[in-house]
Design a protein around this motif. Sequence first.
Motif, PDB file in Angstrom:
ATOM      1  N   LYS A 915      36.484 -11.753 -28.448  1.00 15.68           N
ATOM      2  CA  LYS A 915      37.488 -12.587 -29.121  1.00 15.68           C
ATOM      3  C   LYS A 915      38.440 -11.729 -29.934  1.00 15.68           C
ATOM      4  O   LYS A 915      39.655 -11.961 -29.944  1.00 15.68           O
ATOM      5  N   SER A 916      37.901 -10.709 -30.618  1.00 17.20           N
ATOM      6  CA  SER A 916      38.747  -9.822 -31.429  1.00 17.20           C
ATOM      7  C   SER A 916      39.683  -9.012 -30.547  1.00 17.20           C
ATOM      8  O   SER A 916      40.849  -8.800 -30.887  1.00 17.20           O
ATOM      9  N   LEU A 917      39.181  -8.535 -29.403  1.00 21.61           N
ATOM     10  CA  LEU A 917      40.006  -7.727 -28.505  1.00 21.61           C
ATOM     11  C   LEU A 917      41.135  -8.532 -27.876  1.00 21.61           C
ATOM     12  O   LEU A 917      42.123  -7.957 -27.408  1.00 21.61           O
ATOM     13  N   HIS A 918      40.990  -9.855 -27.870  1.00 22.47           N
ATOM     14  CA  HIS A 918      42.033 -10.710 -27.304  1.00 22.47           C
ATOM     15  C   HIS A 918      43.200 -10.919 -28.270  1.00 22.47           C
ATOM     16  O   HIS A 918      44.258 -11.404 -27.864  1.00 22.47           O
ATOM     17  N   GLU A 919      42.988 -10.556 -29.568  1.00 23.06           N
ATOM     18  CA  GLU A 919      44.039 -10.807 -30.548  1.00 23.06           C
ATOM     19  C   GLU A 919      45.258  -9.933 -30.273  1.00 23.06           C
ATOM     20  O   GLU A 919      45.147  -8.825 -29.747  1.00 23.06           O
ATOM     21  N   LYS A 920      46.431 -10.422 -30.688  1.00 22.64           N
ATOM     22  CA  LYS A 920      47.680  -9.741 -30.354  1.00 22.64           C
ATOM     23  C   LYS A 920      47.781  -8.368 -31.010  1.00 22.64           C
ATOM     24  O   LYS A 920      48.237  -7.408 -30.416  1.00 22.64           O
ATOM     25  N   ASN A 921      47.393  -8.302 -32.302  1.00 22.39           N
ATOM     26  CA  ASN A 921      47.558  -7.035 -33.018  1.00 22.39           C
ATOM     27  C   ASN A 921      46.419  -6.056 -32.767  1.00 22.39           C
ATOM     28  O   ASN A 921      46.318  -5.046 -33.432  1.00 22.39           O
ATOM     29  N   CYS A 922      45.549  -6.369 -31.814  1.00 19.31           N
ATOM     30  CA  CYS A 922      44.399  -5.503 -31.538  1.00 19.31           C
ATOM     31  C   CYS A 922      44.761  -4.404 -30.549  1.00 19.31           C
ATOM     32  O   CYS A 922      44.284  -3.282 -30.655  1.00 19.31           O
ATOM     33  N   ALA A 923      45.606  -4.689 -29.582  1.00 17.11           N
ATOM     34  CA  ALA A 923      45.872  -3.746 -28.488  1.00 17.11           C
ATOM     35  C   ALA A 923      46.513  -2.464 -28.993  1.00 17.11           C
ATOM     36  O   ALA A 923      46.121  -1.353 -28.622  1.00 17.11           O
ATOM     37  N   ASP A 924      47.525  -2.587 -29.891  1.00 19.71           N
ATOM     38  CA  ASP A 924      48.217  -1.392 -30.370  1.00 19.71           C
ATOM     39  C   ASP A 924      47.286  -0.496 -31.169  1.00 19.71           C
ATOM     40  O   ASP A 924      47.381   0.727 -31.116  1.00 19.71           O
ATOM     41  N   ALA A 925      46.380  -1.102 -31.952  1.00 21.05           N
ATOM     42  CA  ALA A 925      45.477  -0.300 -32.782  1.00 21.05           C
ATOM     43  C   ALA A 925      44.326   0.290 -31.986  1.00 21.05           C
ATOM     44  O   ALA A 925      43.667   1.224 -32.445  1.00 21.05           O
ATOM     45  N   MET A 926      44.069  -0.236 -30.793  1.00 15.31           N
ATOM     46  CA  MET A 926      42.917   0.222 -30.013  1.00 15.31           C
ATOM     47  C   MET A 926      43.075   1.680 -29.565  1.00 15.31           C
ATOM     48  O   MET A 926      42.095   2.375 -29.337  1.00 15.31           O
ATOM     49  N   ASP A 927      44.300   2.178 -29.467  1.00 13.90           N
ATOM     50  CA  ASP A 927      44.516   3.556 -29.008  1.00 13.90           C
ATOM     51  C   ASP A 927      43.768   4.558 -29.876  1.00 13.90           C
ATOM     52  O   ASP A 927      43.310   5.594 -29.406  1.00 13.90           O
TER      53      ASP A 927
END
Length: 998
Positions: A915-927
């Motif tokens: 659920k957290s990985l689906h959030e919009k602001n999660c993808a940019d920070a995942m790098d």
Amino acid sequence: MWFEFLLDPKALKEHLEKARPDPTATELIVQLMDKITSETAAAEKAPPTPAYENLDDKPVDTPKPNNSASKKKLALKVMCLKIAAFLKWNLDIIEQKIPLETQHTLLQDLLIISREQKDLSECANEINLQSCSPQELFSVLLYHRWVLRAVSRARMSAKQPRSYSSLSTMTAMKLEDRLVSIEQQVPQSIAILKQISTTLDVSLNVPVYETFEPLTEDNEDLNQQWDTCLKASEQEVHCQIHFDLAAFYFSREQYKEAREHIWKAAQINAKLPVVKVYCDIHEQTLQGYCRALGISKQEEQDLFVQFLTCKSNHFTGIVNILQRDNITREIPINYRDDLELEIQAASSSSDFFVARDLLLHVHILNAVRRALDSKASTISIATKLKQSNNKGNDKLISALKAVLPHCDEKLKTNLRMFLLDLFEAGVPKLNQSILSIPELSEIFSEQQIQLYKNKLQKKAHDLSPCWQNMQDTISNFNGWKLNSFMHGNPKLQKGMLEQNLIQSTEPREIKNLIMSLNAGGPMKAPSKLNSKWELPIPVHSAVMGLPKGVLQDLIFILLAKSRDLSLSGDFERARKLLKAVEEELLTVLNSLPGKLASKLGKLVNWELLLVSIMQFLKSWPALPPSAEPIDMKNKENQELALQCKECLSSLKDGESMIPRSEVLEHCALALLNLGEWEYLSNIDKRFPYFEMPGAFSYACLEIMNHRISIKKISTKDAWELILTVFSSGGVKRTLTGQTIGLRDSPGLAAVQSRAQFQQFLSRLREPTTISVAVSILARLYNVLKDEQNLELNVEYTTIWPAVVTNSNAFNSRVVGEVLSQLLHQALKYYPDNVSWLKVLGDINYANGFFASALKNYLQACIAVSGFFSRAVPKSKINNLVYDRMIKCCTQLQCHTQAAVLCQFLDDIDYATAFKSLHEKNCADAMDAYYHCIWDLTIVEFLVHLHHKNKEQERKQIAIKLASQMEMNSSNNEGIKMEVARVKKSCFLRTMAQQYVCS
């Protein structure tokens, strides 16, 4: 069915050689061992044979006893050993698929059969290699290798990988007892393995499937075919022993010993043939240990591996690696940031020598790396360069010179912006040094250099008029010559004497000034000279009984100044003034009326004691937080405790003059903090200021006496007192300890007593007393809040009642505020107390202050792991803490960190993570957090998510990470756990930088 293998011994091998046998070999061992256990339990429960006094009473047709049951168990044990031999005694398979208790029983059976005896009485003795048979040596060696592996596996994993039917009859306590007994054998196992590893002529036979002869109907004896065993070479035996010892020492973090044994194992393993009889070491696992311990060849390693190796070798050669990485930029920047924290922790802990300028050098190299990546922040580096006295400038220039030849135009632009920011920050002499070096000045154009110089000149011009005016003002100021005004003016002279009297703290000077002021007539009353000069009522009454004049004024001022100095924390000069009062009283002892001098002497002695207690409380702890705690039993503290007891004893002796209440209260507090709980618990509770110290002393005494069985404590005095404090109904205690209601002014007494209670808490210093106060307040808060999801978790809470009558009379918010104040104060004295840090985090979590709660939880992790230099233990930071950290991150919209934290739970919370990985602001920070993931399922989800969002670059990164995990799946459990530990520490360090260090 299992009994078919007993009836037909040939059927066992046919079954095991199937492509997919059902049951498998390990499952069959478990089933057979379960059958043996049940047979043994049934035999123990069978009723005993009745005894007959006369042979005539015995039934005629009683059958003869037979050994069919014992023979059946023996046949099953032999069958288990045949299966283990079929598995080639592979401990990896045995440990993963068979429960610990069954493993132990299986190896004990092998010991008994190989030694051809019925007990293990001699197995614990030191081995005599000369008289030991080859098969006996194999069984003993296998057993002691298993002991080390079992202990290491138990330490690394909090639970068994699977649950079996045999565990259904074994409680957790029994399993823990088994692990403790195995742990006790570790020193003996290490000694035996080292003894064998140093023996040059090792003759060892490895039993095979055909070695164990099954029992038949006609054959009831054990006749093993030892001649069918395989001969193991001495080199294989030594290689396997060194590897197991290295793995054990590695799990214990004894890296020096581990490095020695893994080096020997690697040397021997290189000479062994491809097909081995005994040695079972995976090449990848061996290389993994070698890399982790830093003994691989340096030229065969990439830069990142060299970086990790240098960290494990006390940072030897780390500067050279960072300089090379500034050119290649292979090492992730977060690892380089973590390096600064580790160097700082190593310098403060003094575990090993760290070069003085190493931290500065690393910080500068990291700043250059960030500048190249256009992520530079010049505030921190500018501050360090200013503090380094030009040493930092030289190191910065050296770092720039090394990297500049390898930079393209884009990187040079990044460096130019970085240097201009440093020039603006005002680092001394940096601009002159940089611009004077041709290869560095080339990155600036002539126009940029001229613009910068013009800017500096304009700045200097704007400041010059202000600076000149300041210089003129200072040069023209010559000071006032007061002596010319004072000459011939008695009022000014007297005012100057009074001013000097107020400022002076020297007893002789004070006496001279008082005599000078009294020379021209009676001086002004001391209390009118300074409004702060006040004395407690008993002391003031005694001083006013002295003859008026110099003596009375002197004693009053010395006592008042001493009190003022002690309240401001200047205890030495306060004590010096009180000593001067004693000396003055001795000189006029015979001239004073009655017993006034002795009365004043006692009062002064008690004031001296009060100053000592205040200094004791103020200076706690006298040592830095990282040092040893204060010794309660040293000479000074024992003297202070004795003086406090003598002061309190005046209450029992029935003397006409007793110490004033402030002195008595401080004596009780000092004894409470000095651990004199037995004395305080028996003190007379007639005086109200003894109630709280006495109740807390009794609670502390009970906790120390029943530390093992803490739930047996039954003490309610402290609990009832604190209920009285926080009750809004208004209660008042009489001298006899009874409580009466205040109907006319509800809540007034409760508010007053609450202030006194907070003052009492502010003077607690001893950790056990603070823990008692924290536990009571936390329990009361939990009871009033009555929300299980928001409970505060702290030790000793179970000893207090779980219910409160008339809970509407209490305010949980007030209790939480008092508890929060107590914790903040306690953490000033004990900043590394993990329990209190977690409780403070729980309070902030319950109140919705999620950033503060997360900071407190991370501080607890830092304290318990030595700034992440070792693993965070599950016993201290459990699933509840991680779960609350996840919820804090979710509330703070830090969904990436929440997703990574989901891995920290024993049972990974995939629902929250996805659920957290689906959030919009999660993808940019995942790098920035790919390297912190060790769970393959989450990585596979990321691959799917990036594919769905058409993020090809991130998808490739996730696929590469997943492939690395698949390649590492062949590593043993120890290395996997170590990889997870390193990634956990790395991630928590990153969070600590964000929420704590910033």
